[in-house]
Design a protein around this motif. Structure first.
Motif, PDB file in Angstrom:
ATOM      1  N   TRP A  84     105.405  47.335  32.210  1.00 51.31           N
ATOM      2  CA  TRP A  84     104.566  46.478  31.364  1.00 51.31           C
ATOM      3  C   TRP A  84     103.341  45.984  32.126  1.00 51.31           C
ATOM      4  O   TRP A  84     102.233  45.940  31.574  1.00 51.31           O
ATOM      5  N   ALA A  85     103.531  45.606  33.371  1.00 51.06           N
ATOM      6  CA  ALA A  85     102.409  45.138  34.181  1.00 51.06           C
ATOM      7  C   ALA A  85     101.386  46.254  34.388  1.00 51.06           C
ATOM      8  O   ALA A  85     100.178  46.019  34.370  1.00 51.06           O
ATOM      9  N   LEU A  86     101.882  47.476  34.561  1.00 51.61           N
ATOM     10  CA  LEU A  86     100.970  48.608  34.762  1.00 51.61           C
ATOM     11  C   LEU A  86     100.276  49.017  33.473  1.00 51.61           C
ATOM     12  O   LEU A  86      99.114  49.427  33.499  1.00 51.61           O
ATOM     13  N   ILE A  87     100.962  48.900  32.359  1.00 54.04           N
ATOM     14  CA  ILE A  87     100.316  49.207  31.074  1.00 54.04           C
ATOM     15  C   ILE A  87      99.132  48.266  30.850  1.00 54.04           C
ATOM     16  O   ILE A  87      98.097  48.679  30.319  1.00 54.04           O
ATOM     17  N   ALA A  88      99.256  47.008  31.284  1.00 51.28           N
ATOM     18  CA  ALA A  88      98.142  46.061  31.180  1.00 51.28           C
ATOM     19  C   ALA A  88      96.988  46.451  32.108  1.00 51.28           C
ATOM     20  O   ALA A  88      95.826  46.112  31.833  1.00 51.28           O
ATOM     21  N   GLN A  89      97.282  47.171  33.203  1.00 50.57           N
ATOM     22  CA  GLN A  89      96.253  47.595  34.153  1.00 50.57           C
ATOM     23  C   GLN A  89      95.478  48.819  33.673  1.00 50.57           C
ATOM     24  O   GLN A  89      94.314  49.003  34.040  1.00 50.57           O
ATOM     25  N   LEU A  90      96.127  49.676  32.910  1.00 49.79           N
ATOM     26  CA  LEU A  90      95.519  50.970  32.563  1.00 49.79           C
ATOM     27  C   LEU A  90      94.152  50.861  31.893  1.00 49.79           C
ATOM     28  O   LEU A  90      93.218  51.569  32.294  1.00 49.79           O
ATOM     29  N   PRO A  91      93.956  50.000  30.873  1.00 44.64           N
ATOM     30  CA  PRO A  91      92.605  49.915  30.286  1.00 44.64           C
ATOM     31  C   PRO A  91      91.549  49.469  31.293  1.00 44.64           C
ATOM     32  O   PRO A  91      90.406  49.944  31.259  1.00 44.64           O
TER      33      PRO A  91
END
Length: 141
Positions: A84-91
């Motif tokens: 979840w933390a990485l999904i927030a980083q992707l954009p």
């Protein structure tokens, strides 16, 4: 090979080495550093975002990037809700890569953003590994 999240977790946990976890921890610490650097050098962000600030909501974007890097970096470092933390980083990371093509090309920034994006995609797919809070909490059940 099982391509479900559970299957990817099994693969990551069986192949998890110290390097796997050290990479995740390094990525998290790097994102914390970049979040702090981003806050302390906000003038550069204002210059970059000026032509399109009306479209993105400059201050909202600024706060999202800073919070996602710092809080996400802490979570990634400890391996807590890593995906979840990485999904927030992707954009943010995709935007960092694209900014080099929209604005002035900076090869070093492009390289750092691309490598960070690559590691983020890797850990988004394979999870946090065996030596993480996610694994610890899963085993407590």
């Amino acid at each position: 090979m099982d391509t479900s999240v559970k299957g990817l977790n099994k693969w990551a946990n069986s192949h998890s080495t110290l390097w796997f976890d050290a990479g995740r921890i390094t990525l998290g610490l790097f994102l914390i550093y970049k979040g702090g650097y981003f806050i302390s050098n906000n003038r550069g962000f204002e210059d970059v975002i000026a032509p399109i600030s009306n479209f993105l909501g400059g201050m909202l974007t600024f706060h999202y990037i800073a919070a996602a890097h710092i809080m996400g970096g802490i979570m990634i470092t400890f391996g807590l809700l890593t995906r979840w933390a990485l999904i927030a980083q992707l954009p943010i990371l995709i935007g960092a890569v694209l900014l080099n093509f929209i604005g002035e090309m900076n090869v070093m920034n492009l390289l750092i953003a691309t490598i960070t994006l690559g590691f983020s995609i890797f850990y988004t797919i394979y999870g946090s590994g065996k030596h993480s809070a996610d694994y610890y909490f899963k085993m407590e059940k």
